[in-house]
Each structure stands twice: as C-alpha cells, then as structure tokens.
Design a protein around this motif. Sequence first.
Motif, PDB file in Angstrom:
ATOM      1  N   VAL A   7     -33.180 -10.629  22.412  1.00  0.00           N
ATOM      2  CA  VAL A   7     -34.607 -10.374  22.646  1.00  0.00           C
ATOM      3  C   VAL A   7     -34.807  -9.447  23.843  1.00  0.00           C
ATOM      4  N   ALA A   8     -34.051  -9.663  24.909  1.00  0.00           N
ATOM      5  CA  ALA A   8     -34.186  -8.834  26.104  1.00  0.00           C
ATOM      6  C   ALA A   8     -33.775  -7.385  25.832  1.00  0.00           C
ATOM      7  N   CYS A   9     -32.852  -7.185  24.899  1.00  0.00           N
ATOM      8  CA  CYS A   9     -32.424  -5.818  24.551  1.00  0.00           C
ATOM      9  C   CYS A   9     -33.573  -5.040  23.920  1.00  0.00           C
ATOM     10  N   ARG A  10     -34.366  -5.716  23.113  1.00  0.00           N
ATOM     11  CA  ARG A  10     -35.530  -5.067  22.506  1.00  0.00           C
ATOM     12  C   ARG A  10     -36.526  -4.664  23.597  1.00  0.00           C
ATOM     13  N   GLU A  11     -36.658  -5.507  24.620  1.00  0.00           N
ATOM     14  CA  GLU A  11     -37.576  -5.219  25.714  1.00  0.00           C
ATOM     15  C   GLU A  11     -37.116  -4.010  26.539  1.00  0.00           C
ATOM     16  N   GLU A  12     -35.812  -3.855  26.732  1.00  0.00           N
ATOM     17  CA  GLU A  12     -35.328  -2.741  27.548  1.00  0.00           C
ATOM     18  C   GLU A  12     -35.179  -1.436  26.760  1.00  0.00           C
ATOM     19  N   HIS A  13     -35.205  -1.508  25.443  1.00  0.00           N
ATOM     20  CA  HIS A  13     -34.930  -0.340  24.600  1.00  0.00           C
ATOM     21  C   HIS A  13     -35.844   0.857  24.885  1.00  0.00           C
ATOM     22  N   PRO A  14     -37.159   0.678  25.059  1.00  0.00           N
ATOM     23  CA  PRO A  14     -38.002   1.847  25.377  1.00  0.00           C
ATOM     24  C   PRO A  14     -37.589   2.558  26.667  1.00  0.00           C
ATOM     25  N   THR A  15     -37.114   1.799  27.652  1.00  0.00           N
ATOM     26  CA  THR A  15     -36.638   2.425  28.890  1.00  0.00           C
ATOM     27  C   THR A  15     -35.396   3.261  28.614  1.00  0.00           C
ATOM     28  N   LEU A  16     -34.495   2.745  27.797  1.00  0.00           N
ATOM     29  CA  LEU A  16     -33.293   3.500  27.457  1.00  0.00           C
ATOM     30  C   LEU A  16     -33.652   4.797  26.719  1.00  0.00           C
ATOM     31  N   ILE A  17     -34.624   4.714  25.818  1.00  0.00           N
ATOM     32  CA  ILE A  17     -35.076   5.913  25.101  1.00  0.00           C
ATOM     33  C   ILE A  17     -35.619   6.945  26.093  1.00  0.00           C
ATOM     34  N   ARG A  18     -36.471   6.518  27.030  1.00  0.00           N
ATOM     35  CA  ARG A  18     -37.037   7.439  28.025  1.00  0.00           C
ATOM     36  C   ARG A  18     -35.936   8.076  28.877  1.00  0.00           C
ATOM     37  N   LEU A  19     -34.956   7.274  29.286  1.00  0.00           N
ATOM     38  CA  LEU A  19     -33.867   7.815  30.099  1.00  0.00           C
ATOM     39  C   LEU A  19     -33.045   8.836  29.309  1.00  0.00           C
ATOM     40  N   ALA A  20     -32.756   8.535  28.059  1.00  0.00           N
ATOM     41  CA  ALA A  20     -31.982   9.461  27.224  1.00  0.00           C
ATOM     42  C   ALA A  20     -32.738  10.777  27.032  1.00  0.00           C
ATOM     43  N   VAL A  21     -34.043  10.692  26.802  1.00  0.00           N
ATOM     44  CA  VAL A  21     -34.864  11.897  26.645  1.00  0.00           C
ATOM     45  C   VAL A  21     -34.841  12.721  27.936  1.00  0.00           C
ATOM     46  N   ALA A  22     -34.775  12.033  29.074  1.00  0.00           N
ATOM     47  CA  ALA A  22     -34.734  12.722  30.369  1.00  0.00           C
ATOM     48  C   ALA A  22     -33.345  13.291  30.682  1.00  0.00           C
ATOM     49  N   GLY A  23     -32.361  13.037  29.817  1.00  0.00           N
ATOM     50  CA  GLY A  23     -31.038  13.625  30.010  1.00  0.00           C
ATOM     51  C   GLY A  23     -29.969  12.693  30.551  1.00  0.00           C
ATOM     52  N   VAL A  24     -30.300  11.435  30.762  1.00  0.00           N
ATOM     53  CA  VAL A  24     -29.302  10.477  31.237  1.00  0.00           C
ATOM     54  C   VAL A  24     -28.337  10.184  30.086  1.00  0.00           C
TER      55      VAL A  24
END
Length: 178
Positions: free
Chosen positions: A74-91
């Motif tokens: 469940v917590a992975c679903r909560e953090e997923h949008p942050t991971l998407i934003r970081l990946a888009v930013a080039g991380v």
Amino acid sequence: MKRVWLALPLLLFLGLGMVLYRGLYLDPTTLPSALIGQPFPAFQLSSVEDDRPLRRDALLGRPALVNVWGTWCVACREEHPTLIRLAVAGVVIHGIDYKDDGAAAKAWLRSLGNPYRTNISDPQGSLGLDLGVYGAPETFLIDARGVIRYKHVGILDEQVWRDELAPRYQALLTGERP
C-alpha cells in the motif's frame, strides 16, 4: 558485602531505565545497513517488463536510486507519484519488484506509469534478502560504480527527497561523497 547485594537491584533498575529512556529518542524508521559503503550485491534475475536477463552491471554508470516495491504494498502506491515526478525530472531510478506476481507488476506499471530505467523481478526475494530488505518500500542510493551510499526505509515522498536523498544524490553527481 550485604550492602552490595542490596544496591544491585537499584543499579540494574537505573541501568535499564537509562537504556529505555534513550530509546524514546531513536528514530524507528532509521534502520542501520551493513551494506553502506559496500558494492550492490551481484544478481542474475529478469526484467519485469520483458523477462530479459539482468545482472548487477545494468545498474552501473550513473548515480541512482534503487527502489524496492511491490503491487501488494500500500505504501508503494502512495510513493509512486513521487517516483514518477523524480524520473521526469531526470533522476535515475531502478526498481526491484519484490516478492510479487509478474503479471500484476506489469499491469501496475501500465496503469500508474513506469519511473524505472531498469526494473528487476525478484519473485523469490533473493535479491531483497541479500540487501537486507525488511519490507517495501525501501530505497537505496548507489553511486556510479554501484556502491551503496545510503538507505531509506519507508515512503519516499517530497520531504524525504528534499531533506535526505536529493543532497546526497546531487553530491554523487558532482563527484563528492555523500
């Protein structure tokens, strides 16, 4: 001699009290890792997306986050949008799909987006075991040579990124040691 025996319970009680008092101020999300400063463990697993074989060298070349996740988490679903934003930013983010069903993982990534440059399927949890994973989510910071520099247990949100991981990631990009 009798006084020593009488004082012993009091000394034991005071010692135990000091240990417990110190525990009140420890951060339970900070779990030490014996792997800090060690190379990322060798592995031979497959990719979540296309089942191609993957090894440790797939993670090398640039500093990166390695995120342990699962569709059951469940917590992975909560953090997923942050991971998407970081990946888009080039991380650079690599994933480890931990103790999960491959079909469910593929559906998750199609539905929610895929922030991972490399996504390792670890259905038996063998890589997770080698990493000392307690559960998901957990995120490791590795340098370009694959040496583990930091470990975060729990949800990676904007505050965790800003306060804990971003400064260390940036230091690795500029050639410093975090």
